[in-house]
Design a protein around this motif. Structure first.
Motif, short mmCIF file in Angstrom:
data_model
loop_
_atom_site.label_atom_id
_atom_site.label_comp_id
_atom_site.label_asym_id
_atom_site.label_seq_id
_atom_site.Cartn_x
_atom_site.Cartn_y
_atom_site.Cartn_z
N ALA A 273 8.86 -4.25 -25.54
CA ALA A 273 8.07 -5.22 -24.78
C ALA A 273 8.58 -5.35 -23.34
CB ALA A 273 8.07 -6.58 -25.47
N SER A 274 9.66 -4.65 -23.04
CA SER A 274 10.09 -4.53 -21.65
C SER A 274 9.46 -3.22 -21.15
CB SER A 274 11.61 -4.45 -21.57
OG SER A 274 11.99 -3.72 -20.43
N HIS A 275 8.81 -3.28 -20.00
CA HIS A 275 8.12 -2.09 -19.52
C HIS A 275 8.98 -1.31 -18.52
CE1 HIS A 275 3.80 -3.58 -20.64
NE2 HIS A 275 4.62 -3.47 -21.68
N SER A 276 9.11 -0.01 -18.76
CA SER A 276 9.90 0.86 -17.89
C SER A 276 8.95 1.93 -17.36
CB SER A 276 11.02 1.54 -18.67
OG SER A 276 11.65 0.62 -19.54
N CYS A 277 8.79 1.97 -16.04
CA CYS A 277 7.68 2.76 -15.48
C CYS A 277 8.15 3.72 -14.38
CB CYS A 277 6.66 1.85 -14.82
SG CYS A 277 6.21 0.41 -15.80
N PRO A 278 7.38 4.80 -14.20
CA PRO A 278 7.58 5.62 -13.00
C PRO A 278 6.91 4.93 -11.81
CG PRO A 278 5.84 6.57 -14.37
CD PRO A 278 6.36 5.35 -15.10
N VAL A 279 7.47 5.14 -10.62
CA VAL A 279 6.90 4.53 -9.40
C VAL A 279 6.81 5.62 -8.34
CG1 VAL A 279 7.20 2.73 -7.64
CG2 VAL A 279 8.02 2.33 -9.96
N PHE A 280 5.66 5.69 -7.66
CA PHE A 280 5.43 6.74 -6.67
C PHE A 280 5.22 6.12 -5.29
CE2 PHE A 280 3.82 7.81 -10.84
CZ PHE A 280 4.49 9.00 -11.12
N PHE A 281 5.88 6.70 -4.30
CA PHE A 281 5.70 6.24 -2.92
C PHE A 281 5.05 7.35 -2.12
CE2 PHE A 281 9.37 4.00 -4.64
CZ PHE A 281 9.02 2.68 -4.38
N LYS B 232 0.86 -1.20 0.00
CA LYS B 232 0.00 0.00 0.00
C LYS B 232 0.89 1.23 0.00
CE LYS B 232 -3.64 0.74 2.71
NZ LYS B 232 -4.44 0.61 3.95
N GLY B 233 0.50 2.24 -0.75
CA GLY B 233 1.29 3.47 -0.78
C GLY B 233 2.29 3.48 -1.92
N MET B 234 2.41 2.36 -2.65
CA MET B 234 3.28 2.34 -3.84
C MET B 234 2.37 2.26 -5.08
SD MET B 234 6.33 -0.24 -4.99
CE MET B 234 5.45 -1.63 -5.65
N THR B 235 2.49 3.23 -5.98
CA THR B 235 1.71 3.15 -7.23
C THR B 235 2.67 3.22 -8.42
OG1 THR B 235 1.30 5.52 -7.09
CG2 THR B 235 -0.51 4.09 -6.42
N VAL B 236 2.30 2.49 -9.46
CA VAL B 236 3.15 2.42 -10.66
C VAL B 236 2.43 3.11 -11.81
CG1 VAL B 236 4.28 0.84 -12.28
CG2 VAL B 236 4.17 0.25 -9.85
N GLY B 237 3.13 4.04 -12.46
CA GLY B 237 2.52 4.77 -13.58
C GLY B 237 2.64 3.97 -14.88
N LYS B 238 2.07 4.53 -15.93
CA LYS B 238 2.07 3.83 -17.23
C LYS B 238 3.50 3.72 -17.78
CE LYS B 238 -0.06 3.96 -21.79
NZ LYS B 238 0.51 2.64 -22.00
#
Ligand SMILES: Cc1cc2nc3c(=O)[nH]c(=O)nc-3n(C[C@H](O)[C@H](O)[C@H](O)COP(=O)(O)OP(=O)(O)OC[C@H]3O[C@@H](n4cnc5c(N)ncnc54)[C@H](O)[C@@H]3O)c2cc1C
Length: 378
Positions: free
Chosen positions: A205-213, A190-196
């Motif tokens: 096909a490898s996904h590289s994403c922003p991550v917010f805490f 909880k508290g960790m969200t992953v952006g597009k």
């Protein structure tokens, strides 16, 4: 270094080659075009015991030596660099857990990392701090028995699919490089969200994403190593990771050589195969030399790792040379294909785009040179 491969190493390479040719290569162009995560490919690799190659047998992994691992990644990358980098990051994280985590954490996460649902992600880079890892700002503050994480990471490979994320955060801002600590954060925390995932030039096909805490609570027991050792933990993972990217680069160079050799014999101009022109022969020869040199540097670094020797500079040399060789080779392959090399209908167009990031992630070429020079000048 013994240049002969053991039976296990040969077998690992053959298994990977067979799977790569039958399953990965036929799917690669479509995955690239759709940017779809390679779920089926990862299932196939897991079935062959190749997703958790570096995970110990006690945790359900294949416990392959580093040379076998490098050979396997070369074969996978020869077919699909996106799948190879997903594998490489999973094993980088697994190895770091094996080296620095408590037995409880190993039991919780390592077995799961043999399956696609338990993939590992590695979160060091932030929007304002990449090469300068000590400049990260994500905070981890101890409150009760938990650390509370606040901040943002960027470019995190497999973040949208991971079961566990290794996160480096600042526990003491007054200490800069000695003020960061590494934690394992559950993929469902909880508290960790992953952006597009980012729309990328290659390895799509490898996904590289922003991550917010945002007030993300992590048990204190999820620390890797000691407080203040986060960069040491992360950089030790990256040493092995660089052998992974060097292997990936070597596999991609192999694919370039195969494509340009085949095409040069098929395509005719001025009444003869273009393979008859010395200019084309030189591009093929230079690529073959790049391939051989990249393979040797990479396997030498892997061999040193298996022998328990320090690998920092060797891994940096292998990554630097192999990644730049892959870019040179992809450029030449496109040149040999002429205008067709620029068409999405042909594999070399994807190889060209997939090669570009190899000199950027897991330390740019400039940072590899810095690591090598520091070692020589100390
Ligand atoms: C597809 C992709 C996947 C990635 N996956 C991950 C991941 O899973 N986890 C993760 O943590 N990060 C990941 N990264 C981030 C990657 O590691 C960084 O992009 C990389 O380290 C470079 O950092 P930067 O982009 O901030 O560039 P910067 O550090 O801003 O560098 C910009 C330029 O300055 C040069 N430079 C910087 N410092 C020096 C110096 N001291 N001397 C000489 N030149 C210098 C660099 O070489 C570069 O040319 C990924 C990146 C990409 C593109």
């Amino acid at each position: 270094m013994d240049l002969r491969l053991t039976e296990i190493q040969e077998a690992a390479r053959e298994t990977a080659r067979d799977l790569a040719e039958k399953k990965l290569l036929p799917a690669a162009a479509k995955l690239d075009a759709s940017e779809a995560f390679p779920d089926e490919a990862l299932k196939e690799l897991a079935g062959a015991g190749l997703l958790g190659m570096r995970i110990p047998e006690a945790h359900g992994g294949a416990a392959l030596d580093m040379v076998s691992y490098a050979l396997t990644l070369m074969e996978v990358a020869r077919a699909d660099a996106s799948v190879a980098v997903t594998l490489s990051v999973n094993n980088l994280v697994a190895e770091t857990i094996e080296r620095f985590a408590s037995d409880e954490l190993k039991a919780t996460y390592l077995t799961k990392m043999n399956e696609p649902a338990g993939l590992g992600a590695f979160a060091l880079t932030e929007p304002q701090a990449g090469s300068d890892a000590a400049g990260i700002r994500t905070r981890a503050e101890l409150k009760g028995g938990h650390y509370v994480l606040n901040g943002e990471k960027t470019w995190i490979t497999s973040a949208d699919r991971c079961g566990v994320m290794l996160v480096v955060a600042v526990t003491d801002p007054s200490k800069r490089s000695k003020g960061a600590t590494a934690f394992l954060v559950d993929g469902n925390a909880k508290g960790m969200t992953v952006g597009k995932h980012e729309p990328k030039m290659g390895q799509r096909a490898s996904h590289s994403c922003p991550v917010f805490f945002k007030d993300c609570k992590v048990p204190a027991a999820n620390m890797l190593g000691k407080e203040g050792e986060g960069l040491k933990v992360a950089l030790s993972g990256l040493d092995s990771g660089r052998i992974g990217i060097a292997s990936l680069s070597t596999g991609l160079t192999q694919a370039c050589l195969e494509e340009m050799t085949r095409y040069a014999k098929e395509r005719t101009a001025f009444g003869k195969p273009i393979a008859d022109f010395q200019a084309i022969q030189w591009m093929i020869a230079d690529t073959a030399v790049d391939l051989e040199a990249a393979r040797h540097l990479t396997l030498a670094a892997a061999w040193c790792k298996d022998a328990g020797e320090p690998i920092g500079e060797k891994a940096a040399m292998a990554k630097l040379f192999a990644s730049e060789a892959a870019n040179r080779s992809a450029y030449r392959a496109t040149q040999v294909f002429g205008g067709y090399g620029y068409s999405r209908e042909y594999r070399v167009e994807r190889l060209y785009r997939d090669a570009r990031v190899l000199t950027l992630y897991e330390g740019t070429s400039e940072i590899q040179r810095l690591v090598i020079a520091r070692g020589l000048l100390k």
